[in-house]
Design a protein around this motif. Structure first.
Motif, PDB file in Angstrom:
ATOM      1  N   ARG A   1      -9.880  13.729   3.633  1.00  0.00           N
ATOM      2  CA  ARG A   1      -9.298  13.300   2.367  1.00  0.00           C
ATOM      3  C   ARG A   1      -9.310  11.770   2.415  1.00  0.00           C
ATOM      4  O   ARG A   1      -8.746  11.162   3.336  1.00  0.00           O
ATOM      5  CB  ARG A   1      -7.873  13.813   2.249  1.00  0.00           C
ATOM      6  CG  ARG A   1      -7.192  13.454   0.927  1.00  0.00           C
ATOM      7  CD  ARG A   1      -7.614  14.413  -0.168  1.00  0.00           C
ATOM      8  NE  ARG A   1      -6.723  14.319  -1.316  1.00  0.00           N
ATOM      9  CZ  ARG A   1      -6.764  15.123  -2.359  1.00  0.00           C
ATOM     10  NH1 ARG A   1      -7.641  16.070  -2.421  1.00  0.00           N
ATOM     11  NH2 ARG A   1      -5.937  14.986  -3.369  1.00  0.00           N
TER      12      ARG A   1
ATOM     13  N   ARG B   1      -6.990   3.613  -8.126  1.00  0.00           N
ATOM     14  CA  ARG B   1      -7.402   4.250  -6.878  1.00  0.00           C
ATOM     15  C   ARG B   1      -7.819   5.694  -7.143  1.00  0.00           C
ATOM     16  O   ARG B   1      -7.386   6.314  -8.112  1.00  0.00           O
ATOM     17  CB  ARG B   1      -6.311   4.185  -5.820  1.00  0.00           C
ATOM     18  CG  ARG B   1      -5.194   5.155  -6.029  1.00  0.00           C
ATOM     19  CD  ARG B   1      -4.272   5.180  -4.829  1.00  0.00           C
ATOM     20  NE  ARG B   1      -3.639   6.472  -4.723  1.00  0.00           N
ATOM     21  CZ  ARG B   1      -2.895   6.863  -3.700  1.00  0.00           C
ATOM     22  NH1 ARG B   1      -2.695   6.062  -2.677  1.00  0.00           N
ATOM     23  NH2 ARG B   1      -2.355   8.042  -3.655  1.00  0.00           N
TER      24      ARG B   1
ATOM     25  N   HIS C   1      -8.391   2.735   1.599  1.00  0.00           N
ATOM     26  CA  HIS C   1      -6.956   2.719   1.909  1.00  0.00           C
ATOM     27  C   HIS C   1      -6.603   3.674   3.040  1.00  0.00           C
ATOM     28  O   HIS C   1      -5.776   3.358   3.886  1.00  0.00           O
ATOM     29  CB  HIS C   1      -6.141   3.141   0.685  1.00  0.00           C
ATOM     30  CG  HIS C   1      -6.084   2.108  -0.396  1.00  0.00           C
ATOM     31  ND1 HIS C   1      -5.240   2.216  -1.470  1.00  0.00           N
ATOM     32  CD2 HIS C   1      -6.765   0.962  -0.588  1.00  0.00           C
ATOM     33  CE1 HIS C   1      -5.396   1.181  -2.273  1.00  0.00           C
ATOM     34  NE2 HIS C   1      -6.328   0.407  -1.760  1.00  0.00           N
ATOM     35  N   GLU C   2      -7.208   4.852   3.018  1.00  0.00           N
ATOM     36  CA  GLU C   2      -6.760   5.881   3.946  1.00  0.00           C
ATOM     37  C   GLU C   2      -7.851   6.937   4.106  1.00  0.00           C
ATOM     38  O   GLU C   2      -8.526   7.289   3.137  1.00  0.00           O
ATOM     39  CB  GLU C   2      -5.503   6.532   3.339  1.00  0.00           C
ATOM     40  CG  GLU C   2      -4.732   7.438   4.240  1.00  0.00           C
ATOM     41  CD  GLU C   2      -3.414   7.876   3.576  1.00  0.00           C
ATOM     42  OE1 GLU C   2      -2.714   7.027   2.992  1.00  0.00           O
ATOM     43  OE2 GLU C   2      -3.114   9.068   3.635  1.00  0.00           O
TER      44      GLU C   2
ATOM     45  N   LEU D   1       0.833  -1.201   0.000  1.00  0.00           N
ATOM     46  CA  LEU D   1       0.000   0.000   0.000  1.00  0.00           C
ATOM     47  C   LEU D   1       0.874   1.259   0.000  1.00  0.00           C
ATOM     48  O   LEU D   1       0.618   2.221  -0.736  1.00  0.00           O
ATOM     49  CB  LEU D   1      -0.913  -0.014   1.231  1.00  0.00           C
ATOM     50  CG  LEU D   1      -2.080   0.948   1.240  1.00  0.00           C
ATOM     51  CD1 LEU D   1      -2.964   0.768   0.020  1.00  0.00           C
ATOM     52  CD2 LEU D   1      -2.893   0.765   2.519  1.00  0.00           C
TER      53      LEU D   1
ATOM     54  N   LYS E   1       3.298  10.560 -15.212  1.00  0.00           N
ATOM     55  CA  LYS E   1       2.365   9.474 -14.918  1.00  0.00           C
ATOM     56  C   LYS E   1       3.027   8.161 -15.284  1.00  0.00           C
ATOM     57  O   LYS E   1       3.576   8.017 -16.381  1.00  0.00           O
ATOM     58  CB  LYS E   1       1.067   9.636 -15.737  1.00  0.00           C
ATOM     59  CG  LYS E   1       0.145  10.724 -15.219  1.00  0.00           C
ATOM     60  CD  LYS E   1      -0.590  10.261 -13.967  1.00  0.00           C
ATOM     61  CE  LYS E   1      -1.579  11.321 -13.495  1.00  0.00           C
ATOM     62  NZ  LYS E   1      -2.178  10.954 -12.200  1.00  0.00           N
ATOM     63  N   PHE E   2       2.965   7.202 -14.369  1.00  0.00           N
ATOM     64  CA  PHE E   2       3.546   5.886 -14.631  1.00  0.00           C
ATOM     65  C   PHE E   2       2.491   4.956 -15.217  1.00  0.00           C
ATOM     66  O   PHE E   2       1.298   5.089 -14.915  1.00  0.00           O
ATOM     67  CB  PHE E   2       4.086   5.269 -13.340  1.00  0.00           C
ATOM     68  CG  PHE E   2       5.132   6.104 -12.655  1.00  0.00           C
ATOM     69  CD1 PHE E   2       6.204   6.625 -13.368  1.00  0.00           C
ATOM     70  CD2 PHE E   2       5.038   6.364 -11.299  1.00  0.00           C
ATOM     71  CE1 PHE E   2       7.168   7.399 -12.739  1.00  0.00           C
ATOM     72  CE2 PHE E   2       5.997   7.142 -10.653  1.00  0.00           C
ATOM     73  CZ  PHE E   2       7.061   7.660 -11.370  1.00  0.00           C
TER      74      PHE E   2
ATOM     75  N   THR F   1      -3.558   3.618 -13.278  1.00  0.00           N
ATOM     76  CA  THR F   1      -2.446   2.670 -13.082  1.00  0.00           C
ATOM     77  C   THR F   1      -2.578   1.934 -11.758  1.00  0.00           C
ATOM     78  O   THR F   1      -2.384   0.721 -11.684  1.00  0.00           O
ATOM     79  CB  THR F   1      -1.098   3.422 -13.115  1.00  0.00           C
ATOM     80  OG1 THR F   1      -0.936   4.003 -14.406  1.00  0.00           O
ATOM     81  CG2 THR F   1       0.065   2.483 -12.819  1.00  0.00           C
ATOM     82  N   PHE F   2      -2.903   2.686 -10.713  1.00  0.00           N
ATOM     83  CA  PHE F   2      -2.977   2.089  -9.387  1.00  0.00           C
ATOM     84  C   PHE F   2      -4.410   1.774  -8.975  1.00  0.00           C
ATOM     85  O   PHE F   2      -4.650   1.323  -7.862  1.00  0.00           O
ATOM     86  CB  PHE F   2      -2.322   3.010  -8.364  1.00  0.00           C
ATOM     87  CG  PHE F   2      -0.888   3.308  -8.695  1.00  0.00           C
ATOM     88  CD1 PHE F   2       0.067   2.307  -8.632  1.00  0.00           C
ATOM     89  CD2 PHE F   2      -0.496   4.555  -9.119  1.00  0.00           C
ATOM     90  CE1 PHE F   2       1.388   2.551  -8.970  1.00  0.00           C
ATOM     91  CE2 PHE F   2       0.817   4.829  -9.460  1.00  0.00           C
ATOM     92  CZ  PHE F   2       1.769   3.822  -9.392  1.00  0.00           C
TER      93      PHE F   2
ATOM     94  N   VAL G   1       1.320   0.743 -15.807  1.00  0.00           N
ATOM     95  CA  VAL G   1       1.426  -0.517 -15.047  1.00  0.00           C
ATOM     96  C   VAL G   1       2.760  -1.186 -15.353  1.00  0.00           C
ATOM     97  O   VAL G   1       3.435  -1.694 -14.451  1.00  0.00           O
ATOM     98  CB  VAL G   1       0.245  -1.448 -15.398  1.00  0.00           C
ATOM     99  CG1 VAL G   1       0.436  -2.810 -14.748  1.00  0.00           C
ATOM    100  CG2 VAL G   1      -1.073  -0.829 -14.942  1.00  0.00           C
TER     101      VAL G   1
ATOM    102  N   ASP H   1      -8.664  13.115  -7.531  1.00  0.00           N
ATOM    103  CA  ASP H   1      -7.590  12.527  -8.333  1.00  0.00           C
ATOM    104  C   ASP H   1      -8.003  11.114  -8.724  1.00  0.00           C
ATOM    105  O   ASP H   1      -8.658  10.417  -7.946  1.00  0.00           O
ATOM    106  CB  ASP H   1      -6.276  12.488  -7.536  1.00  0.00           C
ATOM    107  CG  ASP H   1      -5.087  12.123  -8.412  1.00  0.00           C
ATOM    108  OD1 ASP H   1      -4.869  12.811  -9.429  1.00  0.00           O
ATOM    109  OD2 ASP H   1      -4.399  11.138  -8.105  1.00  0.00           O
ATOM    110  N   VAL H   2      -7.622  10.717  -9.921  1.00  0.00           N
ATOM    111  CA  VAL H   2      -7.904   9.368 -10.411  1.00  0.00           C
ATOM    112  C   VAL H   2      -6.606   8.784 -10.939  1.00  0.00           C
ATOM    113  O   VAL H   2      -5.941   9.400 -11.766  1.00  0.00           O
ATOM    114  CB  VAL H   2      -8.943   9.377 -11.558  1.00  0.00           C
ATOM    115  CG1 VAL H   2      -9.176   7.953 -12.072  1.00  0.00           C
ATOM    116  CG2 VAL H   2     -10.245  10.014 -11.109  1.00  0.00           C
ATOM    117  N   SER H   3      -6.229   7.604 -10.440  1.00  0.00           N
ATOM    118  CA  SER H   3      -5.060   6.913 -10.978  1.00  0.00           C
ATOM    119  C   SER H   3      -5.509   5.581 -11.546  1.00  0.00           C
ATOM    120  O   SER H   3      -5.832   4.655 -10.792  1.00  0.00           O
ATOM    121  CB  SER H   3      -4.009   6.685  -9.891  1.00  0.00           C
ATOM    122  OG  SER H   3      -2.958   5.884 -10.407  1.00  0.00           O
TER     123      SER H   3
ATOM    124  N   GLU I   1      -8.732   9.607  -5.136  1.00  0.00           N
ATOM    125  CA  GLU I   1      -8.689  10.430  -3.931  1.00  0.00           C
ATOM    126  C   GLU I   1      -9.949  11.279  -3.926  1.00  0.00           C
ATOM    127  O   GLU I   1     -10.367  11.796  -4.974  1.00  0.00           O
ATOM    128  CB  GLU I   1      -7.435  11.289  -3.897  1.00  0.00           C
ATOM    129  CG  GLU I   1      -6.183  10.425  -3.787  1.00  0.00           C
ATOM    130  CD  GLU I   1      -4.912  11.200  -3.501  1.00  0.00           C
ATOM    131  OE1 GLU I   1      -4.999  12.292  -2.899  1.00  0.00           O
ATOM    132  OE2 GLU I   1      -3.843  10.705  -3.872  1.00  0.00           O
TER     133      GLU I   1
END
Lengths: 80, 138
Positions: free
Chosen positions: B131, B112, B81-82, A40, A56-57, B109-110, A59, B105-107, B114
């Protein structure tokens, strides 16, 4: 940006994320070296790095990172 | 129950719901948490401390963020997550609270998001801000 500068900014990210100003990163630092660094926190660190380095990364970028040195390699590629 | 996937959500997407705090909710929370502090449980004590009545447990109020994330945003696919919470003002029995969350925020890749969340009482006062970081299961 030099590799040393990336290291310095990455160190700030780690210290902020783990609330630990004693963290010193090296090329070979792994999750075994920082007690709270779990999957996490790995995501939290990578998202913070995206923000700090304005990138931005994908996967593919992040799925097999073995240590801090590989993270720095990744950021160098993104900044190139 | 909403069932948003990561690809459904964009920055600025907002969800909200309302809830009214009852004495029964305080009783249930006291039994659940074991928090017997008189500020939440003794009307006279709370008044002696300058409040108009018993102060609702802050974590009871914050528990509404569980509903926001788990039912509304993103809903069924949520993995919390938090949650970073700021308790801004006291809440009292009978208050009607509106809980809202906006994607900040939108990721992909991960997988997830916010969420900037807040809880506002019937007078329009923000009593709580948070948050929230939530993963979204595929």
């Amino acid at each position: 940006m030099s590799r040393n500068e990336i290291f310095d900014r990455m160190t700030e990210v780690f210290r902020d994320n783990f609330d630990d100003d004693s963290i010193v990163l090296t090329e070979s630092t792994t999750s075994d070296d920082i007690e709270d660094w779990d999957s996490l926190e790995q995501i939290n660190i990578l998202v913070a790095l995206e923000r700090v380095f304005s990138t931005k990364f994908s996967v593919n970028d992040v799925e097999n990172l073995k240590n801090v040195g590989e993270m720095v390699d990744l950021i160098e590629r993104h900044l190139a | 129950m909403n069932r948003y996937a990561i690809s459904d959500l964009k920055i600025g997407h907002t969800e909200s719901f309302s809830a009214t705090v009852s004495s029964e909710m305080l009783k249930n929370f006291r039994e659940l948490s074991g928090d017997i502090n008189p500020l939440h449980n003794d009307e006279n004590y709370a008044r002696s401390r300058g409040y108009v009545g018993r102060v609702v447990f802050g974590m009871l109020v914050a528990s509404l963020y569980s509903t926001l994330a788990g039912v509304y945003l993103p809903g069924e696919r949520c993995l919390l997550h938090e949650v970073n919470i700021k308790f801004k003002k006291p809440v009292f029995v009978g208050d009607t609270l509106t809980v809202s969350g906006t994607v900040a925020d939108v990721s992909e890749t991960f997988s997830r998001i916010e969420i900037d969340a807040r809880i506002v009482n019937q007078c329009g006062e923000t009593v709580n801000r948070a948050r929230i970081i939530a993963g979204i299961i595929d």
